[in-house]
Design a protein around this motif. Structure first.
Motif: not given
Lengths: 492, 492
Positions: A164-165, A279, A283, A316-317, A419
């Motif tokens: 997710g990143v 996170y 994310a 994860g932002t 992202n």
């Protein structure tokens, strides 16, 4: 009913049979029913589709998994596979037993479930969850199908990021450091599914990534590690089928995620694994509490399988590194290995490598291994072993020549570097298939910008793709700039 | 991407597009992704399948709903339809708003959801349930698509059974009684989906059942009623799509059931409806408590739609009547109308007709209407109006000539007459397509039998079908006989 088998390719890997409407009615077969096909070499089961045109009455069209069915065959109605009962049980929120999960996994592996049934499984697991016991059994069952790798060293290091990143290409750097420290780290990675570049896509810019098991063993014997595509070795293949149903629904239930990841690790013969759990807003895991719970469950299931798991909860932002897309991420990787490189990528790689070394009981400094050039030297050996040019440098890697830079329209602070929007944009520009397509991010989050400062550059290989990406960029705002003085964003 | 459209028929009614693997990769389109197709007459959306053979690179294969797409078209990636978000929301157990349910219904109606997404909707509704509010909104939304019938009389009577009982052909008898009493009852019925005979299949033994709306109106003007196939008039068509996903999972969640039934009734212009809810072991509703809850919800949703609903909770563990299968059930119906007929069918028809008359505020005795021959006379007029022979009698109806009778092997009491097993058996013998195939049940539940007493007879139209049914009969035990003295059933 006696029918003549003919092969058809209708874009599916499932065992479907096409019956003419007349024959289907005669047989009493509805769409999604099963039929048993008795042919010269045995008995197969197929899922029914009805057609007026593609297959004539008296014939039965069979898709790829049934292509060995030929000649005149005897077709009768058959019931659904046993696992459909267990899917229904899970929909009823009743805990499944080990053998029931095993049956589900086997039926998915052998393509016995229709899309409706597979989706019901995913929906049931998402909405009712999996208990820790179920997750353990599921992980065991999933690692029980497909191939299995074995290694001679007692410690086999591995890592995984739940994803997710954007630009998060820490794996090649970690493998270089960890193998340079003397550990075995035979890394299998995926290609991009919904992202602009998987680790396998990035490595493919530098060398081959598709190898047989024997070839992988010889690369690892020579260099302690590898960076290859996992799709070539069929580890826990049920995962791919489940992902196919999860993607359209954008669901990724924790128990299933754990089972998917750890079954692959177990099948890969890994003994010590670091799991990266990014996170935050946007994310996969949104809160620190949820990240901690997931980490604990990963460790518990790992214990059950005798795989030593350690989890890194990370930010994860926003993206890691500067480049997004195969070539641009490969350039960042080389940049970090050769000298400084983007700080976020360098630091995250160092921290995760450090954790993995410690987790494996090795007393070595990842910073020292990186700064002394040992990591670069080791990485070059792996690239050479995988048929690439070991002399390649970051400056040799050119992104797509068609490019546009997006600039800040106002002064302020970058409050968000998104992202998902960056991924969409990089894909629209052509990544991962156009390996030199992608983005370069010029500003990370919470930086001061002035009007006209470059925010990001889009690279594409063709003018058409660039134009498409530009059109999307006009709709999105992947790098958001906000001034404290501006209550009003714009008037129009 | 510019592609050449070609038509394909791969046995589906969904708008699928087949892309050659090369074009799909170039486009970045995964299976189940959507593409937007811009053609001369507008823009359409299709769901992606990939193929190596069926469609060449440079072409795009389109299925039936897209068959008007021709020539060179422009194909781009498109996002999922809005309703996928709402399906996901329901999976998260969040109550849906009226407009969200409406969007789901519209997207199902327009075939915009893939099987994975449709199944996720059904699974979410099954596992998280629908609130009363949601059920009301869903019913309204479902009756908002498809056709709508209107009648001149202020009271329009109707009935529905939630199903699962073999031989339960009360509808023709009820229509005969109720219309003879002066009420309007334009009954649309379904054909069998998973049963051996729907009411439309039974009526088709005696007369035509497929009519246009204008024809139905003229039949009703002449006789006060009709007994036609509902599939010809497209009432609440979304129901059929939802059933397609429910069947493989054997789920039928209450809220969805209510919405499906009442949306059809509302679209049919019915004002007063009796719902038959059979309950008990093996029935759709297993307990009396659950049957009462369902009945209350039916009435509440009916109130909301201004449809006056009354529910009959009935016995659902064993069959009604003697015959199972189109011709055998038609014979039972005529038998009841002509004279006595099977008592269970006669009594249930009378009680339900009585309820419906009372519910519509008509003071008439259904027993008198039946016994005086008025019901038979009215039924004959309807049969004649629907193009059948009004003089036909029960004794004219011959079941399939190929037959076998199964006898009791021991003495004892019949403890179970199993609806599901009887249905499977009748279907295996050829019902409903072979209209003279089916079963005759010689013993109802809790009767004393001696060895050699006939339990049931299988009828088929061909020796092959009879042999298949016999094979299945050997595996099943649809009529179970138990002696209190027998602790042991058999030794082998």
């Amino acid at each position: 009913m006696q029918l003549e088998a003919t092969r058809v390719d209708i874009g599916t890997s499932r065992p479907l049979v096409l019956l003419n409407t007349v024959d289907a009615a005669e047989l009493g077969a509805h769409p999604l029913d099963r039929v048993r096909i008795e042919h010269d070499d045995g008995t197969m089961t197929g899922i029914v589709k009805r057609t007026d045109e593609l297959v004539a009455a008296g014939s039965i069209g069979v898709t790829e998994p049934l292509h060995h069915v030929r000649g005149t065959v005897d077709v009768t109605l058959a019931g659904p596979p046993r696992s459909v009962r267990y899917v229904r049980k899970k929909l009823d929120d009743i805990e499944l037993e080990a053998d029931e999960l095993e049956t589900i996994v086997r039926d998915i592996h052998e393509n016995r479930l229709s899309d409706v049934e597979l989706s019901a499984y995913v929906s049931a697991v998402y909405t009712n969850g999996l208990s820790l016991e179920e997750t353990k059994h599921l992980t065991e069952a999933m690692s029980g199908v497909g191939q299995r790798l074995t290694w001679e060293t007692p410690v086999v290091a591995d890592k995984h990021s739940i994803g997710g990143v954007a630009g998060n290409c820490v794996t090649p750097i970690m493998v270089a450091i960890v193998t340079a420290a003397g550990l075995t780290m035979p890394k299998t990675s995926s290609r991009a599914v919904t992202s602009p570049a998987g680790t396998a896509d990035v490595m493919e810019v530098l060398c081959d990534v598709e190898f047989t098991i024997a070839e992988i063993e010889s690369i690892v014997a020579e260099t302690n590690g590898c960076l290859v595509w996992g799709g070539g070795v069929d580890l826990s293949p049920v995962d791919d089928e489940i992902i196919r149903a999860e993607n359209p629904l954008s669901v990724d239930p924790p128990g299933q995620l754990i089972a998917s990841v750890l079954s692959k690790k177990r099948s890969a013969g890994s003994t010590h694994v670091v799991i990266d759990i990014p996170y935050g807003e946007g994310a996969k895991v949104e809160s620190l509490v949820a990240a901690r719970e997931l980490a604990d469950d990963f460790k518990r299931v790992g214990d059950h399988l005798a795989v030593d798991v350690s989890c890194a909860i990370t930010h994860g932002t926003d993206p890691i590194g500067r480049g997004i897309g195969p070539t641009l991420e490969a350039r960042d990787v080389l940049d970090v290995l050769e000298s400084e490189g983007p700080e976020s990528l360098r630091l995250k790689s160092l921290r995760l490598a450090e954790m993995l070394l410690e987790h494996c009981g090795v007393d070595a400094s990842s910073t020292e291994i990186l700064e002394s050039g040992q990591a670069l030297e080791r990485f070059r050996r792996i690239v050479a072993a995988q048929g690439g040019d070991p002399e390649i440098e970051a400056t040799d890697l050119e992104p797509g020549a068609e490019s546009t830079t997006v600039h800040a329209a106002r002064s302020g602070i970058t409050t968000r570097v998104d992202n998902r929007q960056l991924c969409d944009l990089a894909r629209r520009a052509g990544a991962p298939l156009d390996s030199r397509a992608g983005l370069v991010i010029h500003r990370t989050v919470t930086e001061q910008v002035e009007p006209g400062d470059p925010l990001y550059t889009i690279h594409a290989e063709t003018p058409t793709k660039l134009a498409e990406a530009e059109r999307l960029a006009d709709e999105l705002e992947p790098v958001r700039v906000r001034s404290k003085a501006d209550a009003l964003v714009e008037r129009r």
